[in-house]
Design an enzyme around this catalytic site. Sequence first.
Site, short mmCIF file in Angstrom:
data_model
loop_
_atom_site.label_atom_id
_atom_site.label_comp_id
_atom_site.label_asym_id
_atom_site.label_seq_id
_atom_site.Cartn_x
_atom_site.Cartn_y
_atom_site.Cartn_z
N HIS A 1 2.69 6.76 2.76
CA HIS A 1 2.23 8.13 2.55
C HIS A 1 2.54 9.05 3.73
O HIS A 1 3.13 8.62 4.73
CB HIS A 1 0.73 8.15 2.23
CG HIS A 1 -0.10 7.49 3.28
ND1 HIS A 1 -0.45 8.10 4.45
CD2 HIS A 1 -0.63 6.24 3.34
CE1 HIS A 1 -1.16 7.29 5.19
NE2 HIS A 1 -1.28 6.14 4.54
N HIS B 1 2.41 8.32 7.43
CA HIS B 1 3.46 7.54 8.10
C HIS B 1 4.62 8.40 8.59
O HIS B 1 5.52 7.91 9.26
CB HIS B 1 4.03 6.47 7.15
CG HIS B 1 3.03 5.41 6.81
ND1 HIS B 1 2.37 5.37 5.61
CD2 HIS B 1 2.58 4.36 7.52
CE1 HIS B 1 1.55 4.33 5.59
NE2 HIS B 1 1.66 3.70 6.73
N LYS C 1 0.88 -1.17 0.00
CA LYS C 1 0.00 0.00 0.00
C LYS C 1 0.92 1.22 0.00
O LYS C 1 2.08 1.13 0.38
CB LYS C 1 -0.87 0.01 1.25
CG LYS C 1 -1.94 -1.06 1.26
CD LYS C 1 -2.89 -0.82 2.42
CE LYS C 1 -3.75 -2.03 2.67
NZ LYS C 1 -4.53 -1.88 3.90
#
Length: 564
Positions: free
Chosen positions: A130, A133, A127
Amino acid sequence: MLEIKKQIAAALSAASNGAVEACDIAAALEYPPNPEMGDIAFPCFKLSRVLRKAPPAIAQELAAAFSCEAVEKVDVAGGYLNLFLSKDYLAKYVIEKAVFADKPYGSSNEGEGKTVVLDYSSPNVAKPFHIGHLGTTVIGHSLKKLHEFVGYHCIGINHLGDWGTQFGKLITAFRLWGDREKIERDEIDELVALYVKFHAEAEKDDSLNDKARAEFKKLEDGDEENLALWKWFIEISLREYQKTYKQLGITFDSYNGEAFYTDKMMPEVEKIRAAGLLKIDDGASIVDLEEYGMPPCLILKRDGSTLYPTRDIAAAVYRKNTYNFDKCIYVTSAGQSLHFAQWFKVMELMGYDFAKDLVHVPYGTVSIDGAKLATRTGNVVLLKDLFATAIEKSLGIIEEKNPNLENKEDVAQAVGVGAIVFHYLSGGRIKDINFIMEDALSFDGNTGPYAQYTYARTCSIMNRAGAPKAASAKITTAEEGELVKELLRFPEKVKSAIADYEPSTVTRYVLDLCAAFNRFYHECQILNCEDEEVKATRICLVNATKNILGNALSLICVGTPEKI
Ligand code: ARG
């Protein structure tokens, strides 16, 4: 200031002929509200009971008997003793500690013999990695550095989200539309694109979701082809994360992700059952937490498969057995606070004593200024794109301001990435933040580039000054005095940042220190100063600032280029 306070407390205790313990005095010392009232005050009110005298009389007596090298003048104001510290003494003290000592000022061996495990960053593989994080990554790493600074043995763990139904989706998508060469070339971008495509197509054709579930089941059952794909996806994702970690100067001691605990969960589930905690609810196995004001903690799904809390429980037990930690810290968004409260409680109910040593450190959400940063994945901002934009802008600023600088690319990276990290860590972690790139990158505001620029200024002065000379310190101006006081605050700030799990305490300190240094720099001649003793003191103060500022920036994961 901690050490100085201790000295003062010992001297006051002696002045009372030992009637009051130094540690009680140290805890009572205050910082007066304005400089006319001195640098440190001691309220005598509490002593009047022990000594059976009125506070002003106690203050008078203590003032008469008191003697301490650090204190230049003592005033009695009612029941208060106001102490004026000797600026020369303080300067000499901080210079010794921050310039000539062999350990960095503010570091200690307080945590010696103790182990802290930190679980942070931990993105979900395949995933997008982004901007959400950023918090866990930099708060986590900063907490690791802070603990190391005061002597703890630290283990940083990247608890990768490397297991779960997203792999069924990705395998399905790869089989339908994937191109091995394209993935080898575009790496994680292509994986994310496949993942996004899967979701778009599954909206139209629900049977894709069944396919994905079947592929994940095959993976769980050990199907070789699926396992090989899974490993490959992880490899590709990790390669990408490493680039971001490298820009941040972050390394981990372990990448044991969720998959690592596959065979370690059942024994824990059995323990929960044996403790009489497991209940069946609509086919699923849960631990009822109503008594503790929380919804139930899910342990097994109806089909017997394990869940996120189950893996966390197994991981905590494994870490305790492997590292015998004194504390295990988890840094995640506040959205996961309930999850942690629930499984911490389950651990406690299972009888694991060390449940009290598990700490969740939550942080708020991030929003960002921009369509400008939007990626092809739609509305998420990838960390690497955010960094790339910041680095590019920094390079532009450097080209304009200092075109002849060596290693421009490296400096632009340190400044760009540092700007983002600094901006992110400026406010209390639990507050939601709106990220504005222009603000973060400004050289004039209270920003990372401003702090880095100040650091570079100290380096440039030291390069011209040569080695500092150990000398008695001579303080002649208010600006020098204020800088000395600010330098002395560093150890307290480190302590409180650790106690509150709050790196922003260090960030704000960096700004205060830069402000005090720049006032000093603008008001005081340094290399051109005519009085040799004053000049030597000033050079030492620059050197102390350089060392403390450099360490403080590194504690919050901000790079420290010597030239900008
Ligand atoms: N992978 C999770 C996420 O991206 C974070 C994991 C945090 N650590 C843990 N032990 N639960 O949301």
